[in-house]
Write an enzyme that holds these catalytic residues in place. Structure first.
Site, PDB file in Angstrom:
ATOM      1  N   TYR A 294      13.270 -75.281  -5.009  1.00 27.95           N
ATOM      2  CA  TYR A 294      13.654 -74.077  -4.280  1.00 27.95           C
ATOM      3  C   TYR A 294      14.027 -74.455  -2.854  1.00 27.95           C
ATOM      4  O   TYR A 294      13.427 -75.365  -2.265  1.00 27.95           O
ATOM      5  CB  TYR A 294      12.491 -73.087  -4.221  1.00 27.95           C
ATOM      6  N   HIS A 305      15.399 -67.721  -7.483  1.00 32.06           N
ATOM      7  CA  HIS A 305      15.717 -68.738  -8.480  1.00 32.06           C
ATOM      8  C   HIS A 305      15.723 -70.105  -7.805  1.00 32.06           C
ATOM      9  O   HIS A 305      16.170 -70.243  -6.664  1.00 32.06           O
ATOM     10  CB  HIS A 305      17.094 -68.479  -9.100  1.00 32.06           C
ATOM     11  N   LYS A 336      21.834 -73.487 -12.261  1.00 31.01           N
ATOM     12  CA  LYS A 336      21.246 -74.477 -11.371  1.00 31.01           C
ATOM     13  C   LYS A 336      22.111 -75.736 -11.359  1.00 31.01           C
ATOM     14  O   LYS A 336      22.892 -75.980 -12.276  1.00 31.01           O
ATOM     15  CB  LYS A 336      19.823 -74.838 -11.816  1.00 31.01           C
TER      16      LYS A 336
END
Length: 358
Positions: A294, A305, A336
């Site tokens: 993160y 997210h 991601k």
């Protein structure tokens, strides 16, 4: 238009320079002649743009590509990629990294190439050192490095491969200093078989709720991972003890952690650097990686997210391309980025893979 095979090239005359290079960006002019690499020549031959002669005898397409494949390793794969790029409207030149690809609207002699494309079979691994050398070569001349993987059925997957730190991926905010109440006095934490337990309710709450360390075991105790515990000990937040009551130095804890997890030393090196750059790394087990990372976690009520998944690899690592492809696809499917990190001793290397459409 007649051309001749000479060594590792197919050679055309001055007329070919005008007709093929000036008009279409094919080959490279040399001393009033045109040098075509075998992939270019095969493409032109397949479209009846040239005739190819070998020892005075004309050769057809099938004979030529069989000859070329004997002279050039993975010729058929390179031809598949070259043909695909040409059919997508790109100007392409052969180079040391297989191909230079020009942006749409530009071509050889009229502008600079944007990308280097390196062709690989899905069956052939690529080492970390080989990959970093190729990235270096591209970045030294400010080119994008693209890895083109040709699979079992001759489909092509293109990946933009780059150093993550070179594009600002690790320019996060500086870490927030530990709150004074956290560092007032180190708290005792105990190493069990695989977990570290902190039984100080006040500090457990601060570390978990304010800094996203660990996971609460109950209302009073915090479970910490091996990297988290060592990082907190090095920052004088915790004192680490064994179950028999002996105090563990940071070095002793590291040795114990390495017996529990053989990858701990290199994982911790990356974990520590990420923390020092302001990131929040947590386990990536559910994604098949070492960490999910993160950029910032302000409150546990609304955890954002994670930005990327990260796998820590050794210096001698080989990317097995089917597995690498799966990891990248998974990361992209959950929005991601996929990053691989390695400790090179004097520095850390972060490499990002992104699947792209050409």
């Amino acid at each position: 238009m007649k051309t001749q095979i000479k060594g590792n090239y197919v050679i055309g005359d001055a007329e070919a320079v005008s007709a093929l290079y000036d008009a279409g960006g094919f080959g490279r002019p040399r001393d009033s002649s045109l040098q075509l690499r075998f992939t270019e020549a095969a493409y032109l031959l397949s479209r009846n743009k040239i005739e190819i002669f070998k020892n005075g005898k004309e050769t057809d397409f099938d004979s030529f590509i069989q000859f070329a494949a004997q002279q050039e390793e993975f010729f058929e794969l390179k031809y598949i990629v070259y043909k695909d790029l040409k059919e997508r409207g790109y100007y392409v030149q052969s180079s040391a990294t297989d191909f230079r690809v020009y942006p749409r609207g530009s071509k050889p002699g009229k502008g600079s190439a944007k990308s280097f494309v390196f062709v690989r079979s899905e069956r052939v691994p690529i080492t970390l050192l080989e990959l970093t050398a190729l990235i270096n070569e591209a970045q030294n001349v400010r080119k994008q490095f693209i890895l083109a993987i040709v699979d079992e059925e001759s489909d092509i997957t293109y990946y933009d491969v780059k150093r993550a730190d070179a594009v600002g991926s690790f320019e996060g905010e500086m870490p927030v200093p530990f709150l004074p109440e956290v560092k007032n006095k180190p708290s005792k934490a105990v190493l069990f078989k695989e977990r570290i337990i902190l039984a100080d309710k006040e500090k457990a709450d601060l570390l978990y709720k304010r800094s996203f360390f660990g996971k609460m075991m109950d209302e009073e105790r915090l479970l910490l991972s091996l990297p988290e515990a060592l990082y907190l000990a090095e920052n004088n937040v915790l004192e680490l003890f064994g179950m028999n009551g002996e105090k563990l130095s940071d070095e002793e804890f590291s040795k114990s952690a390495s017996l529990i997890d053989s990858e701990f030393p290199r994982k911790y090196t990356i974990y520590k650097e990420l923390k020092e750059k302001g990131f929040v790394p947590k386990t990536g087990f559910k994604f098949g990686t070492h960490f999910r990372v993160y950029r910032k976690v302000e409150t546990l009520d609304k955890i954002p997210h994670s930005e990327f998944l990260l796998s820590v690899v050794p210096l001698e690592y080989e990317f097995k391309l089917p597995a690498t492809s799966g990891a990248i696809r998974l990361a992209n499917s959950v929005r991601k980025r996929m990053i691989y990190a390695a400790d090179l001793g004097n520095k850390r290397e972060y490499i990002e893979f992104e699947r792209i459409k050409m």
